[in-house]
Enzyme design. Structure first.
Site, PDB file in Angstrom:
ATOM      1  CG  HIS A 175     -13.996  27.081  -1.049  1.00  0.00           C
ATOM      2  ND1 HIS A 175     -14.100  26.521  -2.298  1.00  0.00           N
ATOM      3  CD2 HIS A 175     -15.245  27.433  -0.700  1.00  0.00           C
ATOM      4  CE1 HIS A 175     -15.365  26.532  -2.686  1.00  0.00           C
ATOM      5  NE2 HIS A 175     -16.073  27.080  -1.731  1.00  0.00           N
TER       6      HIS A 175
ATOM      7  CB  CYS B 162     -17.539  23.975  -1.563  1.00  0.00           C
ATOM      8  SG  CYS B 162     -18.909  25.099  -1.258  1.00  0.00           S
TER       9      CYS B 162
ATOM     10  CD  GLU C 283     -10.570  25.500  -2.766  1.00  0.00           C
ATOM     11  OE1 GLU C 283     -10.451  24.857  -1.699  1.00  0.00           O
ATOM     12  OE2 GLU C 283     -11.679  25.784  -3.271  1.00  0.00           O
TER      13      GLU C 283
HETATM   14  N1  GLN Z   1     -23.716  26.158  -3.703  1.00  0.00           N
HETATM   15  C1  GLN Z   1     -22.821  25.416  -4.551  1.00  0.00           C
HETATM   16  C2  GLN Z   1     -23.453  24.105  -4.990  1.00  0.00           C
HETATM   17  O1  GLN Z   1     -24.556  23.817  -4.661  1.00  0.00           O
HETATM   18  C3  GLN Z   1     -21.498  25.147  -3.865  1.00  0.00           C
HETATM   19  C4  GLN Z   1     -20.738  26.426  -3.662  1.00  0.00           C
HETATM   20  C5  GLN Z   1     -19.257  26.274  -3.745  1.00  0.00           C
HETATM   21  O2  GLN Z   1     -18.724  25.267  -4.186  1.00  0.00           O
HETATM   22  N2  GLN Z   1     -18.576  27.326  -3.361  1.00  0.00           N
HETATM   23  O3  GLN Z   1     -22.826  23.369  -5.686  1.00  0.00           O
END
Ligand code: GLN
Length: 201
Positions: free
Chosen positions: A180, A81, A182
């Protein structure tokens, strides 16, 4: 290398969950906050969180140069992410001052799935991860809009409004997912990364 030492960049984000998942997948996992701690790991996870914040903290903690150098030297890195955003060569809808590690030749769009479906879950089949689709959790997630040469697409969303969107990629020793793993208690994606670290030249 029996149990590789894998660090989790511990500046912001869901560090503890990655440490737990890596341990379940057979690694010796530990948080990394300082250059000396980075020197002691065989691979690194950049967790989910907020990429603009992680970008700032990387500079404050003087980790940018050391991480750039380790990546150039072939250290395996997995970004989930926000971590995916930190590994991309190009970020759309980012903040002008956010900077990543220029690791994977790809363009990612931040918060791509849109406000209506800020967070959602979907099964995603990942090339190289046996045992059926992963239950993928997306939280204000990026998707990959373009990949460059040498980037392998490992997973896409199967159906729904985001069908076909790329959400898992690999380039050599660098791995990234929009979602994710995790958070789900399924160690298969972390096991894939632990294997990558174990077998990295
Ligand atoms: N929107 C977040 C970003 O721009 C990422 C979101 C996340 O890691 N759950 O870093």
């Amino acid at each position: 290398m029996a149990a590789p030492v894998i660090g989790v960049l511990a500046l912001q984000g869901d560090v503890r969950e990655h440490v737990t998942a890596l341990t379940a997948a057979g690694a010796q996992a530990r948080p990394v906050r300082r250059p000396a701690e980075l020197d002691a790991v065989d691979g690194l996870v950049i967790p989910g969180g907020e990429s603009t914040t992680i970008s700032k903290l990387v500079d404050i903690f003087e980790l940018r140069d050391p991480i750039d150098k380790r990546i150039a030297a072939g250290m395996p890195v997995y970004g989930s992410c926000a971590g995916m955003i930190m590994l991309a060569t190009e970020v759309l809808d980012g903040r002008p001052d956010q900077r990543g590690f220029d690791g994977i030749a790809m363009t990612v769009r931040r918060n791509a799935f849109g406000r209506q479906v800020d967070s959602f879950e979907a099964p995603v089949e990942i090339t190289g991860v046996p045992g059926g689709p992963l239950h993928a959790v997306f939280i204000r997630a990026p998707w990959v809009e373009r990949v460059g040469e040498g980037v392998e697409v490992l997973g896409t969303v199967a159906d729904g409004p985001a069908a076909g969107r790329i959400v898992a990629v690999r380039q050599h020793n660098l791995l990234a997912t929009s979602f994710h793993p995790e958070l789900t208690g399924d160690p298969r994606l972390h096991a894939y990364f632990v294997d990558l670290v174990r077998t990295a030249p």
